[in-house]
Design a protein around this motif. Structure first.
Motif, short mmCIF file in Angstrom:
data_model
loop_
_atom_site.label_atom_id
_atom_site.label_comp_id
_atom_site.label_asym_id
_atom_site.label_seq_id
_atom_site.Cartn_x
_atom_site.Cartn_y
_atom_site.Cartn_z
N ARG A 157 -4.51 28.65 -107.21
CA ARG A 157 -4.74 27.29 -107.23
C ARG A 157 -3.60 27.43 -108.69
O ARG A 157 -4.24 27.78 -109.56
CB ARG A 157 -5.67 26.83 -107.38
N ALA B 92 -4.20 24.26 -111.10
CA ALA B 92 -4.69 22.66 -111.07
C ALA B 92 -4.44 21.67 -112.60
O ALA B 92 -5.32 21.62 -113.26
CB ALA B 92 -6.56 23.38 -111.14
N PRO B 93 -3.25 21.29 -112.67
CA PRO B 93 -3.37 20.33 -113.39
C PRO B 93 -3.64 18.84 -113.07
O PRO B 93 -4.04 17.88 -112.91
CB PRO B 93 -1.94 19.77 -113.41
N GLU C 53 -6.72 17.91 -111.49
CA GLU C 53 -8.35 17.59 -112.86
C GLU C 53 -8.12 16.51 -113.48
O GLU C 53 -7.21 16.08 -114.62
CB GLU C 53 -7.94 19.25 -113.40
N TYR D 219 -13.98 19.76 -118.05
CA TYR D 219 -13.70 20.85 -117.59
C TYR D 219 -13.95 22.15 -117.59
O TYR D 219 -13.78 22.70 -116.31
CB TYR D 219 -12.17 21.15 -117.88
N ILE E 82 -6.26 32.28 -111.67
CA ILE E 82 -4.59 32.25 -112.62
C ILE E 82 -4.52 31.17 -113.88
O ILE E 82 -3.67 29.46 -113.26
CB ILE E 82 -3.43 32.50 -111.77
N ARG E 83 -4.35 31.15 -115.23
CA ARG E 83 -3.99 30.08 -115.65
C ARG E 83 -3.02 30.64 -116.44
O ARG E 83 -3.06 31.22 -117.47
CB ARG E 83 -5.23 29.19 -115.90
N TRP F 211 -6.58 29.49 -122.46
CA TRP F 211 -7.96 29.17 -121.69
C TRP F 211 -8.91 30.61 -121.94
O TRP F 211 -10.34 31.28 -121.42
CB TRP F 211 -8.54 28.89 -120.06
N1 GLU Z 1 -6.34 21.73 -115.91
C1 GLU Z 1 -6.27 22.50 -116.38
C2 GLU Z 1 -5.12 22.55 -117.46
O1 GLU Z 1 -4.10 21.70 -117.00
C3 GLU Z 1 -6.78 24.06 -115.49
C4 GLU Z 1 -6.65 25.06 -115.89
C5 GLU Z 1 -6.57 25.82 -114.85
O2 GLU Z 1 -6.45 26.24 -114.57
O3 GLU Z 1 -7.97 26.57 -114.52
O4 GLU Z 1 -5.13 23.70 -117.99
#
Ligand code: GLU
Length: 555
Positions: A37, A39-40, A73, A233, A250-251, A255
């Motif tokens: 995904r 996830a912004p 998010e 989060y 995948i981020r 993180w």
């Molecule tokens: N909302 C988080 C971000 O923008 C998502 C990180 C993720 O993909 O888990 O960094």
């Protein structure tokens, strides 16, 4: 009073988690399918790094017949921006990275694992928080923000690790009765995770991109549900990626250090953890210093920049694939005709540290990408861009037939023209094909070998009076320029000139340049024969005449 009663007191309405486990069954996909995904947060802004991540995510899922979804998010409501979701959807669409599931407009989603907007999943998070409380794995914390700040200040003064953990985690040792009492008295609280970790123990983990990493265990009692009832989060990540069946997270690699916490959350919730692939950021060389591309400092950090400049989406994606897998470049060389969808991206071949963003290289990719387009494609795309960003160009392109002829010059052959890197280059590269923009303009006359006004006039006049015939084929046309050169004392072949420079004034190439400049105002253009064919006799003659008479004033 036990944990169960406490959980009921805090979340009386929350459902049993079995309800959600049944509602969102395991996905029925083939072995090896990647579910992932983007996830912004709904800030409307998409950073080039976000596009990079989504491109990788989309590609891996489609390569494996998996699923790529867009989850919004929005649990940090301070960061929200009006129409922020639409901005993200628009950017992904621009680059043809469309999610299989997830948000499709500001308010709607598609797919069976929704809602795909976290603020609409409040009751789901609360059910899982309740589940943790029932087992004594989460608890209400009554510390005010000021108290938490005081704890931090004390830790800083004593030079110890900051955070809400161990002896500093004041509320973790309250009895169930004390907690219930405070709640009944109306004291404000948030929910914290009761971490079973110890900082003096290590966890080993294998990241798909970064390889083996080792970290101390997490021992922080992090907040899982905030005062506004929404999750943080970390907690939302665990709950959502579990229920949505994500196989690969995948981020960004900011993180990576949260992995110990995330694995602990998955474990305590009884979930099977996903694979993690932490992507290094795209970097920029700033006066010798390598730093992340910054939203604040660098226009090219925003995905919207590429659209505004008219850099084709295909070029941006090809360039990003170059950064993603260094094998892409060789593959592209070996397979110039294939679409990039046919390239097999490999996560474990991604670079561990951040690649430098190179605009020159991107524009070079742009030139190659555009050189492969047909005249019709160039026309349609340039027009679409012009409609949004350049009224003058839109007007120039209003004659479709003539525009197609212009874009057809040196295109569709073995070595197509490569002078357009982006749609914003188009105007400059074709403007001299328009009489109304070209004639009667007092243009600077570019310096060249033959630079004498009389001589230039002589060449031009002789050419149009004796040699020019619009019906000539290319060979005849060129032979005639050689004749013209010979007649005026120039070498007909460059070779001859090089062998005996003293015998000639200059050579046929210099004579052609005079004609080229007279016709276009430039020393460098695509094929002059084709340009003359497209311009047509009247335009060729009036350009030559006008050049012969008036424009030399600037020499
Ligand atoms: N909302 C988080 C971000 O923008 C998502 C990180 C993720 O993909 O888990 O960094």
């Amino acid at each position: 009073m036990d944990y169960k009663d406490l959980a009921n007191l805090i979340f009386p309405e929350a459902k049993e988690i079995s309800y959600y486990e049944e509602k969102y069954p395991r996905r029925n996909l083939k072995e090896g399918a990647i579910v992932t995904r983007f996830a912004p947060s709904p800030t409307g802004f998409v950073h080039i790094g976000g596009l990079y991540q989504s491109l990788i995510a989309k590609k891996l899922s489609s390569q494996t017949d998996g699923v790529f979804f867009l989850r919004i998010e929005d649990t940090d409501q301070k960061r929200e921006v009006e129409n922020g979701i639409s901005g993200i959807i628009h950017s992904l669409k621009e680059f043809d990275i469309e999610p299989d599931e997830g948000m499709i407009t500001e308010t709607e989603g598609k797919g069976n694992y929704g809602p795909y907007k976290q603020s609409e999943r409040k009751e789901i998070y609360q059910a899982y928080a309740k589940y943790l409380i029932e087992q004594g794995k989460a608890y209400p914390c009554f510390c005010t923000p000021e108290e938490v700040e005081q704890i931090r200040a004390k830790q800083e003064a004593a030079k110890i690790r900051p955070g809400y953990y161990g002896v500093w985690a004041k509320c973790r040792n309250n009895t169930v009765e004390e907690m219930a009492e405070k709640i009944k008295n109306g004291e404000q609280y948030i929910i914290r995770f009761k971490s079973p970790g110890r900082e003096d123990r290590k966890i080993k983990h294998k990241d798909v991109i970064k390889g083996n990493v080792e970290f101390p265990e997490n021992d922080q009692d992090i907040v899982i549900i905030k005062a506004d009832g929404l999750p943080t989060y970390h907690f939302a990540h665990a709950v959502d990626d579990h229920l949505m069946g994500t196989t690969h997270v995948i981020r960004g690699d900011e993180w990576l250090s949260s992995v110990p916490l995330h694995l602990q959350l998955f474990h305590e919730l009884g979930f099977r953890p996903p694979k993690y692939a932490h992507i290094a950021p795209i970097m920029k060389n700033d006066n010798g210093n390598k730093r992340k591309l910054s939203k604040r400092k660098d226009a090219e950090a925003a995905v919207s920049y590429y659209e505004q400049e008219g850099i084709p989406a295909e070029a941006v994606k090809e360039y990003l694939l170059n950064i993603a897998n260094s094998t892409f470049e060789n593959w592209r060389r070996a397979n110039p005709e294939k679409t990039m969808e046919e390239f097999e991206l490999q996560l474990n071949k991604m670079s561990v540290s951040g690649a430098l963003f190179d605009m020159v290289k991107l524009l070079d990719v742009g030139k190659t990408v555009i050189s492969k387009f047909t005249a019709e494609q160039v026309y349609e795309k340039a027009l679409e861009w012009a409609k949004k960003y350049d009224k003058e160009l839109e007007e120039m392109l209003s004659n479709r037939e003539y525009s197609l002829k212009i874009f057809g010059i040196e295109r569709g052959n073995k070595k197509p023209r490569k002078d357009i890197a982006k749609w914003s280059d188009v105007k400059d590269s074709i403007i001299y094909m328009y009489d109304d923009k070209f004639l009667n303009k007092n243009q600077e006359y570019p310096y060249q070998v033959i630079n004498d006004k009389e001589e230039i006039n002589k060449i031009i006049t002789l050419y149009i009076e004796k040699y020019y015939n619009e019906n000539d084929d290319k060979q005849t046309w060129f032979d005639k320029i050689k004749e013209l050169a010979g007649e005026l004392g120039y070498a007909k072949e460059v070779k001859e000139f090089k062998a005996n420079p003293e015998k000639y004034k200059a050579h046929v190439g210099d004579v052609s340049t005079v004609l080229r400049v007279a016709l276009t105002g430039r020393t460098n253009t695509p094929d002059m024969y084709e340009i003359m064919q497209v311009l047509g006799k009247d335009s060729v003659i009036s350009r030559m005449r006008q050049r012969g008479q008036s424009l030399w004033s600037t020499i």
